[in-house]
Motif scaffolding. Structure first.
Motif, PDB file in Angstrom:
ATOM      1  N   LEU A  60     -16.258  11.295  -4.894  1.00 51.68           N
ATOM      2  CA  LEU A  60     -17.711  11.324  -4.781  1.00 51.68           C
ATOM      3  C   LEU A  60     -18.123  12.184  -3.591  1.00 51.68           C
ATOM      4  O   LEU A  60     -17.411  12.240  -2.581  1.00 51.68           O
ATOM      5  CB  LEU A  60     -18.234   9.897  -4.619  1.00 51.68           C
ATOM      6  N   THR A  81     -17.573  14.647  -8.192  1.00 55.71           N
ATOM      7  CA  THR A  81     -18.948  14.259  -8.499  1.00 55.71           C
ATOM      8  C   THR A  81     -19.834  14.490  -7.288  1.00 55.71           C
ATOM      9  O   THR A  81     -19.469  14.125  -6.167  1.00 55.71           O
ATOM     10  CB  THR A  81     -18.992  12.781  -8.917  1.00 55.71           C
ATOM     11  N   LEU A  83     -24.286  15.152  -6.086  1.00 61.50           N
ATOM     12  CA  LEU A  83     -25.693  15.208  -6.478  1.00 61.50           C
ATOM     13  C   LEU A  83     -26.243  16.625  -6.412  1.00 61.50           C
ATOM     14  O   LEU A  83     -27.169  16.973  -7.141  1.00 61.50           O
ATOM     15  CB  LEU A  83     -26.509  14.285  -5.566  1.00 61.50           C
ATOM     16  N   VAL A 101     -18.955  17.023 -12.102  1.00 58.14           N
ATOM     17  CA  VAL A 101     -19.953  16.147 -12.714  1.00 58.14           C
ATOM     18  C   VAL A 101     -21.103  15.968 -11.720  1.00 58.14           C
ATOM     19  O   VAL A 101     -20.869  15.696 -10.536  1.00 58.14           O
ATOM     20  CB  VAL A 101     -19.353  14.766 -13.055  1.00 58.14           C
ATOM     21  N   ARG A 102     -22.324  16.112 -12.199  1.00 59.10           N
ATOM     22  CA  ARG A 102     -23.475  15.805 -11.339  1.00 59.10           C
ATOM     23  C   ARG A 102     -23.747  14.310 -11.428  1.00 59.10           C
ATOM     24  O   ARG A 102     -23.905  13.756 -12.521  1.00 59.10           O
ATOM     25  CB  ARG A 102     -24.721  16.587 -11.758  1.00 59.10           C
ATOM     26  N   GLY A 103     -23.778  13.659 -10.284  1.00 57.83           N
ATOM     27  CA  GLY A 103     -23.978  12.221 -10.295  1.00 57.83           C
ATOM     28  C   GLY A 103     -24.560  11.710  -8.997  1.00 57.83           C
ATOM     29  O   GLY A 103     -24.308  12.252  -7.921  1.00 57.83           O
ATOM     30  N   ASP A 104     -25.335  10.664  -9.095  1.00 56.85           N
ATOM     31  CA  ASP A 104     -25.998  10.010  -7.977  1.00 56.85           C
ATOM     32  C   ASP A 104     -25.134   8.838  -7.520  1.00 56.85           C
ATOM     33  O   ASP A 104     -24.721   7.998  -8.334  1.00 56.85           O
ATOM     34  CB  ASP A 104     -27.369   9.511  -8.460  1.00 56.85           C
ATOM     35  N   LEU A 108     -23.994   5.854 -10.628  1.00 59.28           N
ATOM     36  CA  LEU A 108     -22.914   6.713 -11.088  1.00 59.28           C
ATOM     37  C   LEU A 108     -22.862   6.764 -12.616  1.00 59.28           C
ATOM     38  O   LEU A 108     -23.057   5.741 -13.280  1.00 59.28           O
ATOM     39  CB  LEU A 108     -21.575   6.198 -10.550  1.00 59.28           C
ATOM     40  N   PRO A 109     -22.582   7.939 -13.177  1.00 59.00           N
ATOM     41  CA  PRO A 109     -22.578   8.100 -14.641  1.00 59.00           C
ATOM     42  C   PRO A 109     -21.251   7.690 -15.266  1.00 59.00           C
ATOM     43  O   PRO A 109     -20.704   8.398 -16.118  1.00 59.00           O
ATOM     44  CB  PRO A 109     -22.836   9.606 -14.803  1.00 59.00           C
ATOM     45  N   TYR A 110     -20.724   6.541 -14.840  1.00 59.18           N
ATOM     46  CA  TYR A 110     -19.430   6.078 -15.322  1.00 59.18           C
ATOM     47  C   TYR A 110     -19.507   4.595 -15.683  1.00 59.18           C
ATOM     48  O   TYR A 110     -20.328   3.847 -15.120  1.00 59.18           O
ATOM     49  CB  TYR A 110     -18.346   6.287 -14.254  1.00 59.18           C
TER      50      TYR A 110
END
Length: 230
Positions: A60, A81, A83, A101-104, A108-110
């Motif tokens: 991350l 990952t 943002l 992967v773009r993710g906050d 999280l997109p998981y």
């Protein structure tokens, strides 16, 4: 007063835009501002994560993927990952073999319980809700999985602590000359100096549900590696 959702969204957007602006020279500046120590710190983080063939690793705040590549080379399935689209764009250009992967960090997109290890280097202090990010990392980690956090911390020696605090501020003019976004490096210095010391962060990690929290000081505590298990 607790920040509202709108406040959190605004800060998230500002931080993302800030990193977009420094992405092109981010790795170079990290090396210059740490006097090359970032390579040693990265090796320590890689050893702490101890990625194994076939494992799923979430990296991350991966930025340009410099921290992610060693996990892939170890045979793990790494998910870099971040943002910041600026960071991801530069990373994909530099490391085309990584699946960015773009993710906050707060959403999280998981799915739940999918990673053998989760790690974040020098990014946790930039998340607007540290505890929520730690709980989100816990959510996506398998039972028995591990957490590794590399973050700037509090030097253990009072003399080093004072010299470090002054040194961080004195290095900002260098960053201003090299970076296209000197204001960003002012923010980063302030966030480092305001970050909780090793024991306080360990307590927060434990409060968020992680077990057997420990830490290791690097370069006299300028950086600390925290590890924990689910």
């Amino acid at each position: 007063m607790q920040p509202t959702r709108a406040d959190l969204d605004k800060k998230r957007a500002e931080v993302s835009a800030m990193f977009d602006g420094v992405a092109a020279r981010y790795d170079l500046l990290n090396s210059l501002l740490s006097f090359g120590q970032d390579r040693s710190w990265r090796r320590e983080t890689i050893a702490a994560v101890d990625a194994r063939p076939g494992e799923r690793i979430l990296d991350l705040a991966a930025g340009t993927g410099t921290s992610s590549l060693p996990f892939q080379e170890a045979g793990a399935h790494v998910f870099p990952t971040d943002l910041s689209m600026g960071m991801l764009t530069v990373g994909k250009r530099q490391q085309p073999g990584l699946a960015f992967v773009r993710g906050d960090a707060l959403a999280l997109p998981y799915a739940d319980c999918v990673f053998d290890a989760v790690t974040i280097s020098y990014g946790l202090r930039n998340v607007e809700d540290t505890a929520a990010a730690l709980r989100e990392l816990l959510r996506v980690t398998k039972p028995g999985g591990r957490l590794v956090i590399a973050e700037f911390s509090t030097p253990v020696s009072p003399a080093l602590r004072a010299a470090y605090a002054k040194g961080v501020l004195r290095l900002l003019p260098l960053a201003a000359r090299i970076s296209s976004n000197p204001v960003a490096y002012g923010y980063l210095a302030e966030s480092i100096l305001a970050w909780p010391a090793q024991e306080r962060l360990a307590d927060l990690i434990a409060d968020c549900g992680w077990q057997d929290v420990e830490w290791k000081n690097l370069t006299g505590g300028i950086v600390a590696l925290h590890r924990a298990w689910k």
